[in-house]
Enzyme design. Structure first.
Site, PDB file in Angstrom:
ATOM      1  N   GLU A 119      47.301  19.019 -64.121  1.00  0.00           N
ATOM      2  CA  GLU A 119      48.073  19.413 -62.946  1.00  0.00           C
ATOM      3  C   GLU A 119      47.959  18.382 -61.821  1.00  0.00           C
ATOM      4  OE1 GLU A 119      47.944  23.869 -61.707  1.00  0.00           O
ATOM      5  OE2 GLU A 119      46.662  22.822 -60.294  1.00  0.00           O
ATOM      6  N   TYR A 138      54.809  20.180 -56.868  1.00  0.00           N
ATOM      7  CA  TYR A 138      53.847  20.663 -57.857  1.00  0.00           C
ATOM      8  C   TYR A 138      54.317  20.210 -59.230  1.00  0.00           C
ATOM      9  CZ  TYR A 138      51.416  23.545 -61.175  1.00  0.00           C
ATOM     10  OH  TYR A 138      50.664  23.933 -62.244  1.00  0.00           O
TER      11      TYR A 138
END
Ligand code: GDP
Ligand code: MN
Length: 377
Positions: free
Chosen positions: A189, A101
């Protein structure tokens, strides 16, 4: 403003992030063609502005063009968290050895961009934050210096013990920072950022939110808005020059000024009520704005009463009163309206509202209490 994955991928690619080739399509036949052109296996992905598409069945792998068509057919028209899928992205699929992530937000506390990385990628990062916060490393970036080499080393070492892979990841983090700053993001992201068994690194999901306040200078981005994915009231409010956020309570609020609107919502909560919305009609409010605000609020069936809380400065109370009368006439209002008007031209406003069914309140507190009573009865 949220933008679709396909658009976010294009921005990523422009900034040099490794994004697998993809095509955006609207039907099964085009999905087959896209899979042929791109080369299989591919992944077929619902383009909706909500997270967790994978879990909802909106992301499917296909190993042949026929299968891609089949998967596209299954996903198109699917309902994901209340949104009907109208487009799918067909992207080259990659093998996954590791999922990371990597994300950036604006950190309110330090008032700086914050980069977050985690070796536990792929899944819901909020879940990781809740259950194993030690798996997330947060690094605040000073925009005067940009992202520093030691910060990159800190993050990449946290992600991978493998020097060669860490080096590749470093380049990606630096590029993500450039994306974040370059398009005035409030969020950028990559989840997941993957390493393949052949040790290649790919961004296989892309999410960017663009700060609404910078759309005036992000001209290219403005065209990426997908109004079908937004709350209808919020779109109308924007067009009418109102600032509106829908909430779940029963007391509609019409207020001038964001600060007063927040205070009004706080006070409603304080006395045990639930606001149905945040709404700032802004300064210099014309009767038209009040009418537009009423229309938007009344569409919500949960609204039992409306509290109008106006502090007249530039906003003139008599203008607001006229708007209320007009709204009552045009919309055939049958729910109680509690009105607190104070400031510029308040006497004239009282005069206008005299003899109507509106419930007057002398203070904000009284108005809030009356609105809560009205919503209960
Ligand atoms: P999200 O669920 O909306 O975040 O959508 P993602 O794009 O992140 O996809 C969800 C999941 O599908 C990922 O976490 C992967 O596990 C899987 N997935 C997506 N693309 C690929 C791919 O190219 N190859 C493989 N093997 N899995 C993929
Ligand atoms: Mn994802």
């Amino acid at each position: 403003m949220k933008i679709h994955e396909a658009d976010a991928r294009a921005i990523f690619a422009k900034y040099g992030l490794p994004v697998p080739p993809s095509r955006l399509v609207m039907n099964a036949a085009d999905a087959r063609k896209a899979a042929e052109e791109i080369g299989c296996p591919v992944v077929v992905k619902a383009q909706v502005l909500v997270g967790g598409r994978g879990k909802a069945g909106g992301v499917k792998l296909a190993s042949t063009p026929d299968e891609a068509a089949e998967k596209a057919k299954a996903i198109l028209g699917m309902n994901i968290k209340g949104i009907t899928v109208g487009k799918v992205l067909v992207a080259r699929a990659v093998d996954i050895a590791n999922e990371y992530y990597v994300g950036m937000v604006v950190d309110r506390r330090s008032r700086k961009p914050l980069m977050m990385v985690s070796p536990a990628g792929g899944i819901d990062i909020e879940e990781v934050a809740r259950t194993s916060p030690e798996k997330i490393l947060k690094v605040v970036i000073d925009t005067a210096f940009g992202i520093m080499p030691f910060q990159l080393r800190q993050m990449t070492a946290f992600l991978s013990g493998d020097r060669e892979i860490a080096k590749k990841l470093g380049g990606i983090l630096a590029s993500l920072y450039r994306v974040f700053m370059g398009v005035d993001s409030s969020l950028a992201e990559i989840n997941p950022l993957v390493v393949t068994p052949a040790r290649e690194v790919w961004a296989i999901d892309a999410k960017i939110n663009i700060d609404d306040s910078s759309l005036y200078r992000q001209k290219d981005a403005s065209s990426l808005r997908d109004e079908s994915a937004e709350e209808r009231g919020e779109v109308e409010a924007r067009e009418a020059g109102l600032s509106f956020v829908k909430l779940d309570g029963s007391i509609g609020c019409i207020v001038n000024g964001a600060g007063l609107a927040m205070a009004t919502m706080d006070m409603i909560k304080h006395f045990g009520g639930e606001p149905a919305n945040f709404l700032d009609i802004g300064g210099s409010s014309s009767p038209d704005k009040v009418l537009a605000a009423m229309k938007i609020i009344l569409r919500d069936r949960h609204v039992k009463t409306i509290l109008i809380n106006i502090f007249g400065g530039i906003t003139r109370c008599d203008d607001v009163a006229l708007g209320l009368i007009e709204a009552k006439k045009q919309l055939g209002l049958d729910i109680p309206l509690v009105v607190r008007l104070t400031g510029t031209n308040e006497e004239r406003a009282r005069e206008i509202l005299k003899g109507t069914a509106l419930i007057p309140a002398a203070t904000m507190e009284e108005g809030v209490k009356r609105a809560i009573e009205a919503a209960r009865s």
